[in-house]
Design a protein around this motif. Sequence first.
Motif, PDB file in Angstrom:
ATOM      1  N   ARG A 177     -14.213  65.908  30.337  1.00  0.00           N
ATOM      2  CA  ARG A 177     -13.601  65.127  31.503  1.00  0.00           C
ATOM      3  C   ARG A 177     -12.464  64.469  31.145  1.00  0.00           C
ATOM      4  NH1 ARG A 177     -18.422  62.388  33.411  1.00  0.00           N
ATOM      5  NH2 ARG A 177     -18.931  64.581  33.755  1.00  0.00           N
ATOM      6  N   GLN A 205     -16.939  68.816  32.626  1.00  0.00           N
ATOM      7  CA  GLN A 205     -15.551  69.045  32.846  1.00  0.00           C
ATOM      8  C   GLN A 205     -15.168  68.395  34.106  1.00  0.00           C
ATOM      9  OE1 GLN A 205     -15.649  72.912  31.696  1.00  0.00           O
ATOM     10  NE2 GLN A 205     -15.061  73.741  33.561  1.00  0.00           N
ATOM     11  N   SER A 206     -16.067  68.065  34.875  1.00  0.00           N
ATOM     12  CA  SER A 206     -15.723  67.576  36.481  1.00  0.00           C
ATOM     13  C   SER A 206     -15.497  66.199  36.508  1.00  0.00           C
ATOM     14  CB  SER A 206     -16.759  68.189  37.426  1.00  0.00           C
ATOM     15  OG  SER A 206     -17.093  69.448  37.233  1.00  0.00           O
ATOM     16  N   LEU A 207     -14.489  65.945  37.288  1.00  0.00           N
ATOM     17  CA  LEU A 207     -13.812  64.670  37.589  1.00  0.00           C
ATOM     18  C   LEU A 207     -14.598  64.187  38.806  1.00  0.00           C
ATOM     19  CD1 LEU A 207     -10.303  64.741  37.393  1.00  0.00           C
ATOM     20  CD2 LEU A 207     -11.779  64.552  35.418  1.00  0.00           C
ATOM     21  N   SER A 253      -9.403  72.012  33.405  1.00  0.00           N
ATOM     22  CA  SER A 253     -10.917  71.898  33.399  1.00  0.00           C
ATOM     23  C   SER A 253     -11.561  72.841  32.368  1.00  0.00           C
ATOM     24  CB  SER A 253     -11.559  71.885  34.591  1.00  0.00           C
ATOM     25  OG  SER A 253     -10.927  71.267  35.761  1.00  0.00           O
ATOM     26  N   PRO A 310     -20.626  64.568  38.992  1.00  0.00           N
ATOM     27  CA  PRO A 310     -20.629  65.420  37.905  1.00  0.00           C
ATOM     28  C   PRO A 310     -22.153  65.497  37.230  1.00  0.00           C
ATOM     29  CG  PRO A 310     -18.673  63.983  37.972  1.00  0.00           C
ATOM     30  CD  PRO A 310     -19.876  63.408  39.185  1.00  0.00           C
TER      31      PRO A 310
END
Length: 275
Positions: free
Chosen positions: A209, A244-246, A203, A235
């Motif tokens: 992402r 960058q968060s799933l 991340s 996110p």
Amino acid sequence: MPAECPTNVIVRNIIEIGDIRIGGGELVVMAGPCAVETEEMLYRTAEAVRKEGAHILRGGAYKPRSSPKAFQGLGAPGLSMLRDAAKASGLAVITEVLDTRDVELVAEHADILQIGSRNMQNTALLKEVGKSQRPVMLKRGMSSTLEEWLLAAEYILDAGNPNVILCERGIRTFETATRNTLDLSAVSLIKELSGLPVVVDPSHSTGKRSLVAPMSRAAVAAGADGLIIEVHPEPDKAACDGPQSLTPAEFGKLMSQVKRIREAILTNGEGSLDA
Ligand code: PEP
Ligand code: MN
């Protein structure tokens, strides 16, 4: 030392947290939001990542932000939220400690103390977590060589804490298309040099992402003992690191991919990724 005793034998450290073994052959996955935001989002995230097979809940109560005006984390109340949400879902906890004065409090709430990239060479903090009974995950400094990273680990080990996990989280290079450059060769080499378990953070190393799953797959193929991945139920509304968060669904897909890669390697090899 007897003549037949080889001097270059690496003793593999296995770190045990309940029935989780880091460095013992299983892939350990840590997942959760960048920061602890609200109780509701934390419980949702913990439950979702556990369902997909994560072992440890991540989330920062103390955030090292580049700007002093950015969200700095909830502090102590965030630690309790993290502990409670993890307990409700049957997960262990990893969270960052930024300050020597907070080590005791963080250790009361967390199973693993995280030392972030910005503090890799904060020797006072390294010595303090070295006195703790809790395992420590030491992230690589964003401009640090492997030698500097190992020397930082030595501060913790020398202070009496043998339970050190290393985390490759990308380094700064001339490339600006990604947030950092993931140094996967470092994963294999640092394992070879230290015998310590190595976790990869796809991340923070990519900042994107769409790159988190491919780099997770590559990290597992390279022999990482674990992954630490940012997951947020929404996110776009994240207080930090949303890009960058799933989502939990994306995380679920990644988990089934990395499990297949892990199995393929173990079935086709000697049952171990070590040389
Ligand atoms: C984090 O994992 O929350 C974090 C701040 O990462 P890093 O120290 O690698 O920047
Ligand atoms: Mn983050």
